[in-house]
Design an enzyme around this catalytic site. Structure first.
Site, PDB file in Angstrom:
ATOM      1  N   GLU A   1      13.643  27.884  20.860  1.00 45.01           N
ATOM      2  CA  GLU A   1      14.251  28.513  19.686  1.00 45.01           C
ATOM      3  C   GLU A   1      15.772  28.534  19.788  1.00 45.01           C
ATOM      4  O   GLU A   1      16.484  28.270  18.813  1.00 45.01           O
ATOM      5  CB  GLU A   1      13.766  29.955  19.515  1.00 45.01           C
ATOM      6  CG  GLU A   1      12.281  30.099  19.342  1.00 45.01           C
ATOM      7  CD  GLU A   1      11.567  30.381  20.653  1.00 45.01           C
ATOM      8  OE1 GLU A   1      11.807  29.664  21.649  1.00 45.01           O
ATOM      9  OE2 GLU A   1      10.758  31.314  20.684  1.00 45.01           O
TER      10      GLU A   1
ATOM     11  N   CYS B   1      14.845  35.570  21.889  1.00 42.42           N
ATOM     12  CA  CYS B   1      14.860  34.613  20.783  1.00 42.42           C
ATOM     13  C   CYS B   1      14.731  35.327  19.435  1.00 42.42           C
ATOM     14  O   CYS B   1      15.366  34.923  18.459  1.00 42.42           O
ATOM     15  CB  CYS B   1      13.758  33.586  20.968  1.00 42.42           C
ATOM     16  SG  CYS B   1      14.039  32.522  22.408  1.00 42.42           S
TER      17      CYS B   1
END
Length: 149
Positions: free
Chosen positions: A59, A90
């Site tokens: 991510e 994330c």
């Protein structure tokens, strides 16, 4: 499987391809892509081992690439497809990016954001979970099983 382009299933398939790239280089098989206006603008997979960097999650790599592509830090009109539920780090980065939509496959029952806080994202962010969950989960389970053998 034959999915139409511009569908969540199609884009998750592209994220799965990224996860398979991670698997090929002995990284935890997590992949992510970011889509804007039906165009993939970023593709990424885990690079924590290769870069010796605990923040090099799929991510994080995808957010950086998409921001670079768009020339700005906000991803307001974008969707991220991730094979695994984002961790808290994330999720925080996705919140700061103000991404419009998050679609993920497998749940992360040990480190996923949802065990800490369900409302970590920007208030306008839509979250969909469980897309191609079995396929995403199998990649991870097979990887960790091979590590134990």
């Amino acid at each position: 499987m034959n999915f139409s382009v511009f569908s969540d299933d199609y884009y998750m398939g592209e994220a799965i391809k990224e996860a398979q790239k991670a698997l090929e280089i002995d990284e935890v098989p997590v992949g992510a892509i970011i889509v804007c206006n039906n165009q993939i603008i970023a593709k990424a997979h885990n690079l924590t081992e290769k870069l010796n960097d605990v923040t090099a999650h799929a991510e994080m790599q995808a957010i950086t690439a998409a921001s670079e592509y768009l020339g700005g830090k906000y991803l307001k009109d974008c969707t991220i497809y991730i094979t695994l539920e984002p961790c808290l780090m994330c999720a925080g980065a996705l919140q700061w990016s103000q991404i419009s939509k998050i679609v993920y496959g497998a749940d992360d029952e040990k480190r996923g954001f949802s065990i800490y806080n369900q409302s970590v994202f920007h208030p306008k962010t839509v979250v969909k979970k469980g897309f191609r969950k079995e396929e995403c989960s199998k990649l991870l389970k097979d990887y960790f099983k091979s590590k134990r053998e």
